[in-house]
Scaffold this motif. Structure first.
Motif, PDB file in Angstrom:
ATOM      1  N   GLY A   4      34.925   5.249  36.972  1.00 12.74           N
ATOM      2  CA  GLY A   4      33.864   5.766  36.121  1.00 12.74           C
ATOM      3  C   GLY A   4      34.207   5.636  34.646  1.00 12.74           C
ATOM      4  O   GLY A   4      35.293   5.194  34.270  1.00 12.74           O
ATOM      5  N   VAL A   5      33.254   6.034  33.811  1.00 20.26           N
ATOM      6  CA  VAL A   5      33.405   5.977  32.346  1.00 20.26           C
ATOM      7  C   VAL A   5      32.973   7.314  31.764  1.00 20.26           C
ATOM      8  O   VAL A   5      32.017   7.932  32.244  1.00 20.26           O
ATOM      9  CB  VAL A   5      32.533   4.854  31.745  1.00 20.26           C
ATOM     10  N   HIS A   6      33.694   7.752  30.739  1.00 13.30           N
ATOM     11  CA  HIS A   6      33.168   8.860  29.957  1.00 13.30           C
ATOM     12  C   HIS A   6      33.402   8.595  28.480  1.00 13.30           C
ATOM     13  O   HIS A   6      34.293   7.836  28.087  1.00 13.30           O
ATOM     14  CB  HIS A   6      33.750  10.206  30.395  1.00 13.30           C
ATOM     15  N   LEU A   7      32.556   9.191  27.659  1.00 14.40           N
ATOM     16  CA  LEU A   7      32.560   8.994  26.215  1.00 14.40           C
ATOM     17  C   LEU A   7      32.569  10.353  25.525  1.00 14.40           C
ATOM     18  O   LEU A   7      31.965  11.310  26.009  1.00 14.40           O
ATOM     19  CB  LEU A   7      31.328   8.188  25.788  1.00 14.40           C
ATOM     20  N   TYR A   8      33.234  10.420  24.369  1.00 10.12           N
ATOM     21  CA  TYR A   8      33.388  11.691  23.672  1.00 10.12           C
ATOM     22  C   TYR A   8      32.195  12.077  22.787  1.00 10.12           C
ATOM     23  O   TYR A   8      31.990  13.244  22.506  1.00 10.12           O
ATOM     24  CB  TYR A   8      34.623  11.642  22.768  1.00 10.12           C
ATOM     25  N   PHE A   9      31.446  11.092  22.275  1.00 10.88           N
ATOM     26  CA  PHE A   9      30.428  11.388  21.259  1.00 10.88           C
ATOM     27  C   PHE A   9      31.095  12.162  20.117  1.00 10.88           C
ATOM     28  O   PHE A   9      30.665  13.238  19.717  1.00 10.88           O
ATOM     29  CB  PHE A   9      29.262  12.175  21.862  1.00 10.88           C
ATOM     30  N   GLN A  10      32.161  11.575  19.585  1.00  7.83           N
ATOM     31  CA  GLN A  10      33.033  12.242  18.621  1.00  7.83           C
ATOM     32  C   GLN A  10      32.862  11.670  17.219  1.00  7.83           C
ATOM     33  O   GLN A  10      32.906  10.458  17.035  1.00  7.83           O
ATOM     34  CB  GLN A  10      34.493  12.063  19.063  1.00  7.83           C
ATOM     35  N   ASN A  11      32.685  12.555  16.238  1.00 11.87           N
ATOM     36  CA  ASN A  11      32.595  12.131  14.842  1.00 11.87           C
ATOM     37  C   ASN A  11      33.936  12.436  14.169  1.00 11.87           C
ATOM     38  O   ASN A  11      34.057  13.362  13.359  1.00 11.87           O
ATOM     39  CB  ASN A  11      31.445  12.845  14.132  1.00 11.87           C
ATOM     40  N   VAL A 242      41.841   8.362  32.105  1.00 11.34           N
ATOM     41  CA  VAL A 242      42.789   7.501  31.406  1.00 11.34           C
ATOM     42  C   VAL A 242      42.101   6.881  30.195  1.00 11.34           C
ATOM     43  O   VAL A 242      40.936   6.478  30.261  1.00 11.34           O
ATOM     44  CB  VAL A 242      43.309   6.361  32.322  1.00 11.34           C
ATOM     45  N   MET A 243      42.831   6.791  29.083  1.00  3.50           N
ATOM     46  CA  MET A 243      42.330   6.079  27.905  1.00  3.50           C
ATOM     47  C   MET A 243      42.491   4.572  28.110  1.00  3.50           C
ATOM     48  O   MET A 243      43.484   4.118  28.665  1.00  3.50           O
ATOM     49  CB  MET A 243      43.083   6.511  26.653  1.00  3.50           C
ATOM     50  N   LEU A 244      41.513   3.805  27.624  1.00  2.71           N
ATOM     51  CA  LEU A 244      41.469   2.368  27.886  1.00  2.71           C
ATOM     52  C   LEU A 244      41.507   1.556  26.599  1.00  2.71           C
ATOM     53  O   LEU A 244      40.788   1.850  25.638  1.00  2.71           O
ATOM     54  CB  LEU A 244      40.183   2.023  28.652  1.00  2.71           C
ATOM     55  N   SER A 245      42.349   0.514  26.588  1.00  2.00           N
ATOM     56  CA  SER A 245      42.364  -0.470  25.503  1.00  2.00           C
ATOM     57  C   SER A 245      42.689  -1.821  26.128  1.00  2.00           C
ATOM     58  O   SER A 245      43.854  -2.153  26.348  1.00  2.00           O
ATOM     59  CB  SER A 245      43.403  -0.100  24.443  1.00  2.00           C
ATOM     60  N   CYS A 246      41.660  -2.598  26.450  1.00  2.00           N
ATOM     61  CA  CYS A 246      41.800  -3.844  27.201  1.00  2.00           C
ATOM     62  C   CYS A 246      41.339  -5.014  26.329  1.00  2.00           C
ATOM     63  O   CYS A 246      40.146  -5.124  26.004  1.00  2.00           O
ATOM     64  CB  CYS A 246      40.976  -3.769  28.485  1.00  2.00           C
ATOM     65  N   PHE A 247      42.296  -5.904  25.961  1.00  2.00           N
ATOM     66  CA  PHE A 247      41.976  -7.035  25.082  1.00  2.00           C
ATOM     67  C   PHE A 247      42.728  -8.278  25.543  1.00  2.00           C
ATOM     68  O   PHE A 247      43.580  -8.222  26.434  1.00  2.00           O
ATOM     69  CB  PHE A 247      42.314  -6.675  23.633  1.00  2.00           C
ATOM     70  N   ASP A 248      42.418  -9.406  24.921  1.00  2.00           N
ATOM     71  CA  ASP A 248      43.012 -10.673  25.337  1.00  2.00           C
ATOM     72  C   ASP A 248      44.508 -10.726  25.075  1.00  2.00           C
ATOM     73  O   ASP A 248      45.235 -11.452  25.760  1.00  2.00           O
ATOM     74  CB  ASP A 248      42.325 -11.836  24.621  1.00  2.00           C
ATOM     75  N   THR A 249      44.988 -10.009  24.064  1.00  2.00           N
ATOM     76  CA  THR A 249      46.415 -10.027  23.743  1.00  2.00           C
ATOM     77  C   THR A 249      46.989  -8.618  23.797  1.00  2.00           C
ATOM     78  O   THR A 249      46.303  -7.624  23.490  1.00  2.00           O
ATOM     79  CB  THR A 249      46.682 -10.612  22.354  1.00  2.00           C
ATOM     80  N   ALA A 337      45.883   8.973  42.664  1.00  2.00           N
ATOM     81  CA  ALA A 337      44.484   8.986  42.224  1.00  2.00           C
ATOM     82  C   ALA A 337      43.569   8.281  43.222  1.00  2.00           C
ATOM     83  O   ALA A 337      43.858   7.174  43.677  1.00  2.00           O
ATOM     84  CB  ALA A 337      44.360   8.321  40.856  1.00  2.00           C
ATOM     85  N   VAL A 338      42.456   8.923  43.525  1.00  2.00           N
ATOM     86  CA  VAL A 338      41.446   8.310  44.384  1.00  2.00           C
ATOM     87  C   VAL A 338      40.340   7.675  43.555  1.00  2.00           C
ATOM     88  O   VAL A 338      39.584   6.842  44.035  1.00  2.00           O
ATOM     89  CB  VAL A 338      40.875   9.355  45.364  1.00  2.00           C
ATOM     90  N   GLU A 339      40.259   8.066  42.284  1.00  2.00           N
ATOM     91  CA  GLU A 339      39.309   7.452  41.365  1.00  2.00           C
ATOM     92  C   GLU A 339      39.813   7.640  39.939  1.00  2.00           C
ATOM     93  O   GLU A 339      40.528   8.589  39.630  1.00  2.00           O
ATOM     94  CB  GLU A 339      37.904   8.042  41.526  1.00  2.00           C
ATOM     95  N   PHE A 340      39.442   6.690  39.087  1.00  2.00           N
ATOM     96  CA  PHE A 340      39.775   6.749  37.670  1.00  2.00           C
ATOM     97  C   PHE A 340      38.512   6.933  36.849  1.00  2.00           C
ATOM     98  O   PHE A 340      37.432   6.416  37.192  1.00  2.00           O
ATOM     99  CB  PHE A 340      40.463   5.460  37.210  1.00  2.00           C
ATOM    100  N   ILE A 341      38.661   7.656  35.746  1.00  2.00           N
ATOM    101  CA  ILE A 341      37.617   7.749  34.726  1.00  2.00           C
ATOM    102  C   ILE A 341      38.221   7.180  33.456  1.00  2.00           C
ATOM    103  O   ILE A 341      39.167   7.751  32.907  1.00  2.00           O
ATOM    104  CB  ILE A 341      37.177   9.202  34.484  1.00  2.00           C
ATOM    105  N   VAL A 342      37.719   6.054  32.983  1.00  2.00           N
ATOM    106  CA  VAL A 342      38.291   5.432  31.790  1.00  2.00           C
ATOM    107  C   VAL A 342      37.462   5.805  30.566  1.00  2.00           C
ATOM    108  O   VAL A 342      36.235   5.893  30.623  1.00  2.00           O
ATOM    109  CB  VAL A 342      38.375   3.896  31.926  1.00  2.00           C
ATOM    110  N   ASN A 343      38.179   6.036  29.468  1.00  2.00           N
ATOM    111  CA  ASN A 343      37.531   6.359  28.199  1.00  2.00           C
ATOM    112  C   ASN A 343      37.780   5.203  27.242  1.00  2.00           C
ATOM    113  O   ASN A 343      38.897   5.036  26.752  1.00  2.00           O
ATOM    114  CB  ASN A 343      38.107   7.657  27.631  1.00  2.00           C
ATOM    115  N   PRO A 344      36.748   4.391  26.932  1.00  2.00           N
ATOM    116  CA  PRO A 344      36.961   3.204  26.091  1.00  2.00           C
ATOM    117  C   PRO A 344      36.859   3.457  24.602  1.00  2.00           C
ATOM    118  O   PRO A 344      37.137   2.561  23.810  1.00  2.00           O
ATOM    119  CB  PRO A 344      35.840   2.271  26.559  1.00  2.00           C
ATOM    120  N   ARG A 345      36.434   4.664  24.173  1.00  2.00           N
ATOM    121  CA  ARG A 345      36.286   4.948  22.743  1.00  2.00           C
ATOM    122  C   ARG A 345      36.848   6.325  22.427  1.00  2.00           C
ATOM    123  O   ARG A 345      36.406   7.328  23.010  1.00  2.00           O
ATOM    124  CB  ARG A 345      34.818   4.872  22.313  1.00  2.00           C
ATOM    125  N   PHE A 346      37.793   6.402  21.506  1.00  2.00           N
ATOM    126  CA  PHE A 346      38.427   7.666  21.163  1.00  2.00           C
ATOM    127  C   PHE A 346      38.918   7.585  19.731  1.00  2.00           C
ATOM    128  O   PHE A 346      39.051   6.503  19.146  1.00  2.00           O
ATOM    129  CB  PHE A 346      39.582   7.976  22.132  1.00  2.00           C
TER     130      PHE A 346
END
Length: 383
Positions: A4-11, A242-249, A337-346
């Motif tokens: 899954g995905v979750h987002l903070y809506f953080q300023n 889990v926090m996510l940062s997935c890039f080519d390098t 873990a049976v499931e992950f929730i990734v956070n792509p923006r923080f």
């Protein structure tokens, strides 16, 4: 495996203005943050993720969802396939009947899609103060609210007489669509060691909100399952954020992770009062927070920043797609873990950066994870 995905809506950039109560609009408006994160939220279903999760915060720039259940109800109407979950609903802040009522409405709106009710007792004094709920009452209010929710899910008519809540005989309408599954999918988060046996003895599942090391969480789930076995219950496998940062390098991924995890930790410190932990001294149920070393933000103490990077950033899911897959496999082995929730923006990450990470993860990592049948390592089964 479900992802899954979750987002903070953080300023994030508005914390200093907010804390000083300086007049004038934020440099980045709350409305811009909403436009950006709603755009990212709109990608979750078409990119193939399994679920969408919402946090429960109020009154500050930290996470401007206005409440997890309201947020999820909007997303339920915007999607057709996604399951949903709260990470978490902070029960002590609310009238438990209002929470039960909102859960029932959302359960019916989902028309058979799965809803995971993640629950917690909260730790931000400024939120307790604004809701006018004394923090020392949090544990008692939480325990009573969980019991009220259980009664509502198992009886058409129910009542409750407790120290904090007194409820005359009542029923919930609309009736729950999937009460048994809601009970089965109930998850509880905790941080303090005193709460662990309460969670284990409740019989409910576990949600890990990324506030400890994976080694600590491994020990926690061993202890939870040991207690569950002692009362005749089988072992449980957690839902893990889990926090996510997935890039080519690897270099770009670490650059994004290290910069924005320091910002995220700084934001959490401001939200939870960890820039001045002394405020927790003598607060019943929160004594362990008073022992947390204060963190005053990126750049104020380079040695502390490096410590935070080692503790909070390196254990996350960052790197190339192959590296992210390997890191998540490692976390699964440590926690079961049976499931992950990734956070792509923080932190103060741009929406464009988060979208690139999210899209690459969805294309090259997500299908591989979804094909896994996640095991519970023998070391975690509580024997």
């Amino acid at each position: 495996m479900k992802i899954g995905v979750h987002l903070y809506f953080q300023n994030y950039t508005d914390w200093d203005r907010f804390k000083s109560r300086k007049p004038g609009p934020p440099v980045i408006t709350d409305q811009q943050i909403y436009e950006e994160d709603l755009h990212l939220a709109g990608l979750v279903e078409p990119l193939g993720f399994d679920s969408y999760w919402a946090v429960d915060h109020h009154f500050t720039p930290y996470a401007m969802t206005g409440g997890a259940l309201q947020h999820l109800t909007y997303m339920a109407g915007r999607t057709t396939k996604l399951d949903f979950g709260s990470i978490v609903v902070v029960l002590p802040w609310y009238d438990p009947l209002a929470v039960v009522d909102q859960i029932s409405v959302l359960d019916n709106m989902l028309q058979g899609r799965q809803l995971t009710i993640g629950l917690g007792r909260g730790a931000a004094k400024q939120e307790f103060d604004r809701f006018r709920v004394p923090m020392p009452h949090a544990r008692g209010r939480f325990a009573e609210s969980v019991e009220i929710l259980r009664r509502a899910l198992t009886n058409e008519w129910f009542s409750f007489e407790g120290e904090h809540f007194q409820i005359p005989e009542t029923s919930i309408r609309p009736g729950f669509r999937n009460p048994e599954r809601l009970l089965e999918r109930m998850r509880i988060a905790w941080q303090s060691p005193d709460t662990l046996p309460i969670v284990a003895n409740s019989g409910h599942g576990v949600i890990m909100t990324n506030t400890k090391s994976w080694d600590e969480y491994s020990e926690d789930i061993q202890q939870v399952n040991k207690i569950r076995r002692s009362i005749g219950l089988g072992p449980t496998q957690p839902t893990v954020q889990v926090m996510l940062s997935c890039f080519d390098t690897e270099a770009e991924a670490w650059g994004v992770m290290s910069k924005h995890m320091l910002e995220s930790y700084n934001s959490s410190a401001k939200q939870y009062g960890l820039d001045d932990p002394s405020q927790f001294i003598g607060v019943k149920g929160y004594e362990h927070y008073a022992k947390v070393p204060p963190y005053l933000g990126p750049g104020t103490d380079p040695a502390k920043d490096e410590q935070m990077l080692e503790h909070a950033a390196r254990p996350q899911a960052w790197g190339t797609p192959d590296q992210v897959f390997e890191k998540l496999q490692f976390i699964q082995q440590k926690t079961g873990a049976v499931e992950f929730i990734v956070n792509p923006r923080f932190g103060g990450m741009s929406a464009e950066t988060a979208e690139r990470s999210m899209r690459l993860f969805a294309a090259e990592v997500l299908p591989r994870l979804q094909a896994i049948d996640p095991p519970l390592p023998e070391t975690l089964n509580g024997e």
